[in-house]
Design a protein around this motif. Structure first.
Motif, PDB file in Angstrom:
ATOM      1  N   ASP A   1      -7.588   0.105   5.953  1.00 19.70           N
ATOM      2  CA  ASP A   1      -8.624  -0.598   5.189  1.00 19.70           C
ATOM      3  C   ASP A   1      -8.169  -1.981   4.759  1.00 19.70           C
ATOM      4  OD1 ASP A   1     -10.425   1.359   5.269  1.00 19.70           O
ATOM      5  OD2 ASP A   1     -10.209   2.021   3.162  1.00 19.70           O
ATOM      6  N   VAL A   2      -6.982  -1.999   4.139  1.00 22.34           N
ATOM      7  CA  VAL A   2      -6.509  -3.263   3.568  1.00 22.34           C
ATOM      8  C   VAL A   2      -6.199  -4.272   4.672  1.00 22.34           C
ATOM      9  CG1 VAL A   2      -4.784  -4.342   2.073  1.00 22.34           C
ATOM     10  CG2 VAL A   2      -5.636  -2.067   1.528  1.00 22.34           C
TER      11      VAL A   2
ATOM     12  N   VAL B   1       0.836  -1.197   0.000  1.00 24.45           N
ATOM     13  CA  VAL B   1       0.000   0.000   0.000  1.00 24.45           C
ATOM     14  C   VAL B   1       0.877   1.256   0.000  1.00 24.45           C
ATOM     15  CG1 VAL B   1      -1.721   1.309   1.296  1.00 24.45           C
ATOM     16  CG2 VAL B   1      -1.886  -1.180   1.178  1.00 24.45           C
TER      17      VAL B   1
ATOM     18  N   ASP C   1      -4.819   5.530   6.064  1.00 24.50           N
ATOM     19  CA  ASP C   1      -6.216   5.092   5.946  1.00 24.50           C
ATOM     20  C   ASP C   1      -6.315   3.882   5.029  1.00 24.50           C
ATOM     21  OD1 ASP C   1      -7.128   6.962   7.662  1.00 24.50           O
ATOM     22  OD2 ASP C   1      -7.837   8.368   6.115  1.00 24.50           O
ATOM     23  N   ARG C   2      -5.566   3.922   3.940  1.00 23.97           N
ATOM     24  CA  ARG C   2      -5.591   2.772   3.023  1.00 23.97           C
ATOM     25  C   ARG C   2      -5.001   1.534   3.692  1.00 23.97           C
ATOM     26  NH1 ARG C   2      -4.029   6.152  -1.097  1.00 23.97           N
ATOM     27  NH2 ARG C   2      -2.003   5.197  -1.455  1.00 23.97           N
TER      28      ARG C   2
END
Ligand code: PHE
Length: 437
Positions: free
Chosen positions: A426-427, A375, A422-423
């Motif tokens: 999420d992941v 990411v 944030d990513r």
């Protein structure tokens, strides 16, 4: 085996040292183009079917074909060339494909089926029988079959691992291999070994043949002694030459274990007060030579980590710098010369924590690091576990990781890092079914 990663005081080996799904995306960069579809990975003109074992990631695929070891001005290439010029008479192979079979990477080297180094969390698999090589030893068999009695193989190798200044999922190794006639090895070796001392380099070696590090049953001590002596002499002389300008260097030989050599050794050098492992080596298991039709030969092999040596010799503090495309990095180096790296301004870090409850007690840190790496890319410098506790009532386990973000060549903004974090959240939540806190 598969040790050459950790830059920290190495504890003495255990008997056997242990060590996203992406749907149809097309990636391309000047150096490389690859495509990941639901059913296959297309790279370097090959279409490799995917299966349940597949875990190659866009991050590592994008590193294939960068060929740092072939860019004349790159420190990895400079070291390669200096070592190659030391090993005169060795055939060099520098462009073997990093896509290898499990036979090449493991079976040919007598690595047992249940050996931990085969695990999915340590390697990048295209599928159950194809992977990115985890070491250049994967090419020993092909080298032996090439008809050359002595050879060096350099290339990029790939391992899933932790994240810090000295770990990166791709690094470079050089494999060295030499074999002799069993009947005449003692005489031949004696003629070749001329000793030159270097007062700045102290070598300590109290390794012996023993039950723990045995001469193979099919060999006699009279054969193995000269081979081991030749191996040690060749590597010590190489280190003396490379480190000729270092004021003070300590080198030590210790006993090791690899499934494909016996006796086996590791070499460590002392750097900033810590012992750094730089290579593994040993007397080649006779089964390997026999498989290649070399029944009356006896040989040695070594596998050397080039980033390790480069970090020490060039004073390069962070392994990500090797991948920098910043002119301020590459322009500092000249082919054929070792010179100290001058740091360009270090940009401030941005630190973010992520904590979560695990759904069950099992946790593979490498897989987590891999997701973060995927990411965030090279902007992530370090990932550290800072808290690990089990709730006394629910028995649920909570982990907290601290991620340090920093760019090698620019300032990062909080907004940018917040978006990345944030990513990551999420992941991580999706991939590992954790409950974020
Ligand atoms: N392939 C081993 C590693 O990566 C090193 C090695 C090479 C050991 C050759 C012995 C002989 O750790």
């Amino acid at each position: 085996m598969l040790l050459l990663r950790t830059v920290r005081a190495v504890h003495r080996p255990l008997p056997m040292p242990c060590r996203l799904s992406v749907v149809s995306r097309f990636y391309s960069s000047p150096a490389n183009a690859y495509e990941i579809t639901e059913t296959e990975t297309r790279v370097n003109g090959q279409s490799i079917p995917r299966d349940a074992q597949t875990n190659v990631s866009p991050t590592v695929l994008s590193r294939m074909n960068r060929n740092l070891h072939l860019q004349p001005q790159h420190p990895i290439s400079i070291i390669r060339q200096l070592i190659e010029s030391h090993f005169t008479g060795f055939k060099t192979f520098n462009d073997l494909s990093p896509i290898v079979s499990t036979r090449q990477n493991f079976d040919d080297l007598l690595i047992p089926l249940d050996h931990p180094s085969r695990s999915r969390s340590d390697n990048y698999y295209f599928n159950e029988s194809t992977l990115l090589r985890a070491h250049t030893s994967a090419h020993q068999h092909d080298g032996m079959r090439s008809g050359h009695e002595r050879f060096l193989i350099t290339g990029d190798v790939y391992r899933r691992d932790e994240i810090d200044a000295s770990h990166y999922p791709v690094f470079h190794q050089m494999e060295g291999f030499a074999y002799f006639d069993q009947a005449t090895v003692a005489k031949q070796v004696k003629e070749e070994m001329t000793h030159k001392d270097a007062p700045n380099v102290r070598v300590v070696d109290d390794t012996t043949f023993s039950d723990e590090n045995p001469v193979q049953q099919c060999h006699t001590q009279d054969m193995v002694e000269p081979v081991a002596a030749h191996l040690k002499h060749s590597l010590n002389a190489m280190l003396r030459k490379l480190f000729a300008d270092e004021p003070d260097l300590e080198v030590r030989w210790i006993q090791a274990y690899f499934p494909f050599t016996s006796p086996s050794y590791e070499v460590e050098i002392k750097y900033k007060g810590e012992w750094l492992e730089v290579l593994g080596c040993g007397v080649v298991r006779q089964e390997l030579l026999n498989q290649a039709g070399l029944h009356d030969k006896i040989g040695w092999a070594f596998g050397l980590g080039l980033e390790r040596l480069a970090m020490v010799l060039f004073g390069i503090p962070d392994i990500r710098l090797f991948w920098s495309q910043d002119e301020r990095f590459l322009s500092q180096f000249t082919p054929g010369h070792i010179q100290k790296f001058k740091a360009f301004s270090k940009y401030p870090p941005c630190i973010k924590d992520i904590s979560f409850w695990l759904p069950e007690n099992k946790w593979q840190e490498n897989n987590f690091c891999e997701v973060v790496r995927d990411v965030a890319g090279d902007i992530v410098e370090n990932v550290k576990l800072i808290d690990d506790f089990v709730h006394p009532k629910t028995q649920k386990r909570s982990l907290c990781y601290r991620i340090l973000y920093r760019s090698m060549d620019r300032n990062v903004t909080h907004e940018e890092i917040n978006a990345i974090q944030d990513r990551v959240r999420d992941v991580v939540e999706k991939e590992f079914a954790v409950t974020l806190r």
